[in-house]
Design a protein around this motif. Structure first.
Motif, PDB file in Angstrom:
ATOM      1  N   ARG A   1      -7.734   7.734   1.480  1.00 27.02           N
ATOM      2  CA  ARG A   1      -7.103   6.500   1.437  1.00 27.02           C
ATOM      3  C   ARG A   1      -5.719   6.377   2.291  1.00 27.02           C
ATOM      4  O   ARG A   1      -4.722   7.220   1.941  1.00 27.02           O
ATOM      5  CB  ARG A   1      -6.725   5.879   0.030  1.00 27.02           C
ATOM      6  CG  ARG A   1      -5.951   4.690  -0.022  1.00 27.02           C
ATOM      7  CD  ARG A   1      -4.921   4.784  -0.670  1.00 27.02           C
ATOM      8  NE  ARG A   1      -4.231   3.520  -0.693  1.00 27.02           N
ATOM      9  CZ  ARG A   1      -2.901   3.311  -0.424  1.00 27.02           C
ATOM     10  NH1 ARG A   1      -2.164   4.364   0.088  1.00 27.02           N
ATOM     11  NH2 ARG A   1      -2.240   2.279  -0.432  1.00 27.02           N
ATOM     12  N   GLY A   2      -5.675   5.800   3.368  1.00 25.61           N
ATOM     13  CA  GLY A   2      -4.617   5.837   4.412  1.00 25.61           C
ATOM     14  C   GLY A   2      -3.692   4.649   4.050  1.00 25.61           C
ATOM     15  O   GLY A   2      -3.983   3.904   2.919  1.00 25.61           O
ATOM     16  N   TYR A   3      -2.652   4.648   4.489  1.00 25.79           N
ATOM     17  CA  TYR A   3      -1.696   3.462   4.369  1.00 25.79           C
ATOM     18  C   TYR A   3      -1.023   3.185   5.876  1.00 25.79           C
ATOM     19  O   TYR A   3      -0.778   3.979   6.686  1.00 25.79           O
ATOM     20  CB  TYR A   3      -0.809   3.885   3.399  1.00 25.79           C
ATOM     21  CG  TYR A   3      -0.054   5.265   3.687  1.00 25.79           C
ATOM     22  CD1 TYR A   3       1.023   5.281   4.428  1.00 25.79           C
ATOM     23  CD2 TYR A   3      -0.529   6.331   3.317  1.00 25.79           C
ATOM     24  CE1 TYR A   3       1.737   6.615   4.927  1.00 25.79           C
ATOM     25  CE2 TYR A   3       0.059   7.678   3.530  1.00 25.79           C
ATOM     26  CZ  TYR A   3       0.923   7.780   4.576  1.00 25.79           C
ATOM     27  OH  TYR A   3       1.475   9.128   4.718  1.00 25.79           O
ATOM     28  N   SER A   4      -0.513   1.954   5.716  1.00 24.28           N
ATOM     29  CA  SER A   4       0.295   1.707   6.945  1.00 24.28           C
ATOM     30  C   SER A   4       1.656   2.312   6.943  1.00 24.28           C
ATOM     31  O   SER A   4       2.352   2.491   5.848  1.00 24.28           O
ATOM     32  CB  SER A   4       0.343   0.067   7.277  1.00 24.28           C
ATOM     33  OG  SER A   4       1.159  -0.397   6.316  1.00 24.28           O
ATOM     34  N   PHE A   5       2.309   2.487   8.093  1.00 26.92           N
ATOM     35  CA  PHE A   5       3.841   2.979   8.097  1.00 26.92           C
ATOM     36  C   PHE A   5       4.803   1.934   7.971  1.00 26.92           C
ATOM     37  O   PHE A   5       6.010   2.275   8.417  1.00 26.92           O
ATOM     38  CB  PHE A   5       3.817   4.027   9.415  1.00 26.92           C
ATOM     39  CG  PHE A   5       3.232   5.282   9.383  1.00 26.92           C
ATOM     40  CD1 PHE A   5       3.627   6.110   8.499  1.00 26.92           C
ATOM     41  CD2 PHE A   5       1.800   5.125  10.008  1.00 26.92           C
ATOM     42  CE1 PHE A   5       2.817   7.365   8.744  1.00 26.92           C
ATOM     43  CE2 PHE A   5       1.326   6.477   9.915  1.00 26.92           C
ATOM     44  CZ  PHE A   5       1.631   7.607   9.346  1.00 26.92           C
TER      45      PHE A   5
ATOM     46  N   GLY B   1       0.746  -1.153   0.003  1.00 27.38           N
ATOM     47  CA  GLY B   1       0.055   0.016  -0.197  1.00 27.38           C
ATOM     48  C   GLY B   1       0.871   1.302  -0.095  1.00 27.38           C
ATOM     49  O   GLY B   1       0.277   2.224  -0.301  1.00 27.38           O
TER      50      GLY B   1
END
Lengths: 379, 263
Positions: free
Chosen positions: B60-64, B32
């Protein structure tokens, strides 16, 4: 306790006949047939079982009405229905010219409490239950066995909603501590009986344990309990109003809390607003706050607008959770911009927030697991 | 610290790690974060705001946590393959309980990296998850250049076709299932445009496989991928959800049309 032990015992009429109660050696119970009789009201029919009971001296047919859980009112209803069914069976037997059969009206349940048992004897009903109880004082019979086997009674308590969830929050907030039911009842402002019911259900599911029935309960598997709460899908919020907030920086959030406080409105942060810097796992998570009262201070201070993207949610907690006794406000964490819900509550709120919330919830669960104290060792 | 600042810390660390890995092996950023890196490279916010033609916007977020696909080193260099975990340790990472994941604390940011290898049979010096089609992803990867603070970063990312194929694979193999893969596909096409994605697919050997699977996922308003996208917009009202669902179906119908005209 192994995972297998946590499987709830199958209960109800079908389970009763699939695994009939263990009776003394000289008594034999054999299911013969099932009668489905029409009746008025919900469901429109009632089910009865015919079973042969053989003793060393007699053989009778029990006509059984199964009710679980049982109440005293059920005994009276069952008696009326069984009288009608037995009358019909006798008429049919007379018409077919078969020999006289002794029919014994019988009340059965998973567990028949003492008071119900006495009511059955008083009303002339035989009694059966899964603990191994068989009492029949009719006709040629005198059988009186009070069963002692353990049966897990079904509980109607939904442990992750309403007042029961206050108990869950209390337990999760006190890992490593032996908790007496009275202590939990006081801390959550619930009755002793209710609290005890929730605690024993949690114990049966393997989340709590106690070395003896008189000892206090201790959190045994906090991670599994929080996972079960997350997976339950139960929502603490009864209403969610989504907004777009142009600024969700901590300073803005702090101003919103201060304004709400000035107006006498209680609030507590959740979702991204409740994350400490080291707890953030994903981006694009919505911010949010439980607000108890007028939302105007939040709306005005944060300049909230009802447009997408919805990056700030105002949540209304269900009344049972809007409490300092085991509720949202009981186990808060203090962040620089205001109070925030406890870690378990935060994980649950994220899990039902959609989007990347599930990943953030899983991360919080792993942080919670790391924070749990080591297990208590036997002496 | 904002999400963007946090992401820049992660990318800075990634750049530091890539410098240390040097010529030992190729590393491709997958998952992502690819979209977030492309957003940042284009001078935009890494959180993608996916907007429909009718005005609904979903973030739309994303993981770090960067997912890194690590190339098998050249056979002549294979003895150096053992260096990989040492490089990670020297860069300040330590292995977590999930043995394919490494972790490093940078100030208040926890940097987590997940390691992937291109095929299951590959013996690696540290645990890595096998990525289906990993060899192809490595072969077709392209470089994205961006500036993160003072650091000029060159990160390899998958081609359009491989990004879509990886996400399509993930919708099948991820357990438990996760709605993020379908949403990432929608967000990716929305950002790159249906025409551009369709052209890329049209030229790819996996064209038919991709189109069949996309149709299965996004063919109608009730297809599983569309329902997954709606899970990203739980706060939209019923009418807005309906409009979003229609937009998803339309976007992928346009991809199919563009693919047909390109091939």
């Amino acid at each position: 306790m192994t995972k297998k032990d946590r499987q709830p015992q199958a209960l109800g009429r079908q389970a009763f006949w699939a695994q009939p109660p263990a009776l003394p050696e000289d008594l034999r119970l054999t299911q013969l047939e099932t009668i489905v009789a029409p009746r008025r009201g919900r469901g429109g029919e009632a089910v009865f079982d015919l079973a042969r009971l053989q003793t060393p001296s007699a053989s009778v047919v029990l006509v059984i009405s199964f009710r679980s859980p049982a109440s005293a009112q059920d005994v009276l209803t069952a008696k009326r229905q069984l009288t009608t069914i037995i009358e019909d069976l006798r008429l049919r037997a007379a018409g077919s010219g078969r020999g006289a059969t002794t029919y014994v009206p019988t009340f059965a349940s998973d567990v028949v409490p003492k008071s119900i048992l006495e009511a059955c004897v008083r009303e002339g009903l035989a009694v059966l239950d899964r603990r191994g109880t068989i009492i029949a004082h009719q006709g040629p019979l005198f059988v009186h066995v009070e069963g002692r086997a353990t049966v897990d009674r079904p509980s109607r308590i939904r442990i992750f909603s309403g007042r029961a969830c206050r108990v869950v929050r209390f337990v999760l907030a006190h890992p490593g501590v032996r908790l007496k039911p009275q202590e939990v009842a006081s801390g959550t402002q619930t009755s002793y009986a209710f609290t005890h019911g929730v605690l024993t259900k949690l114990e049966r599911n393997g989340y709590l344990n106690r070395p003896s029935p008189r000892a206090g309960f201790r959190l045994r598997d906090g991670t599994a309990l929080l996972r079960a709460w997350i997976d339950s899908g139960e929502r603490t919020a009864v209403q969610v109003t989504p907004y777009f907030a142009p600024n969700t920086r901590p300073e803005a959030l702090a101003r919103a809390v201060a304004s709400a406080r000035e107006h006498g409105v209680g609030s507590i942060f959740t979702l991204a607003s409740a994350l400490e810097p080291g707890q953030v796992f994903a981006s694009g998570l919505p911010h949010g706050a439980y607000v108890a009262g007028d939302t105007t201070p939040f709306e005005e201070t944060l300049q909230l607008q009802r447009v997408t993207p919805h990056n700030f949610w105002i949540l209304r907690a269900d009344p049972a959770s809007e409490s300092t006794a085991g509720g949202l406000y009981a186990f808060k964490r203090t962040l620089p911009h205001g109070d925030a819900v406890a870690l378990p509550q935060l994980a649950v709120d994220f899990a039902i927030s959609g989007g990347r919330g599930k990943e953030q919830a899983d991360h919080l669960l792993s942080l919670f697991a790391k924070s749990l104290p080591p297990p208590e060792l036997d002496e | 610290m904002t999400d963007r600042e946090r992401f820049e810390v992660v990318l800075n660390e990634l750049g530091f790690l890539l410098d240390r890995i040097g010529d030992l092996c190729e590393v491709v950023l997958i998952g992502g974060q690819v979209l977030a890196v492309e957003q940042l490279a284009a001078g935009e916010d890494p959180v993608l705001k996916v907007e429909t033609d009718t005005g609904q916007t979903v973030e739309r977020g994303y993981s770090f946590e960067p997912d890194l696909l690590i190339e098998h080193p050249d056979p002549d260099e294979s003895p150096r393959w053992d260096e990989f975990p040492h490089i990670l340790r020297e860069a300040g990472y330590h292995r977590t309980q999930r043995t394919y994941r490494w972790e490093k604390e940078v100030g208040e940011v926890q940097v987590l990296i997940d390691l992937f290898k291109p095929h299951p049979g590959l013996q690696t010096a540290t645990e890595m998850t096998a990525l289906p089609r990993g060899e192809t992803v490595l072969a077709r990867a392209k470089t994205v250049r961006l500036q993160v603070g003072h650091r000029a970063l060159a990160v390899k990312t998958p081609s359009s076709v491989d990004f879509i194929l990886m996400k399509l694979d993930a919708t099948k193999i991820r357990r438990p299932p996760d709605s993020k893969d379908a949403f990432d596909l929608y967000a990716y096409v929305r950002r790159r445009t249906a025409t551009a994605v369709g052209r890329s697919l049209g030229a790819a050997p996996e064209r038919d496989e991709c189109l069949d699977r996309l149709l299965e996922l996004f063919g109608t308003g009730h297809s599983p991928g569309v329902l997954d996208v709606l899970k990203y917009a739980p706060t939209l009202g019923p009418i807005e959800q309906e409009l979003l669902a229609k937009d998803v179906v339309t976007v992928f119908r346009d991809v199919r049309a563009a693919t047909s005209s390109a091939s």
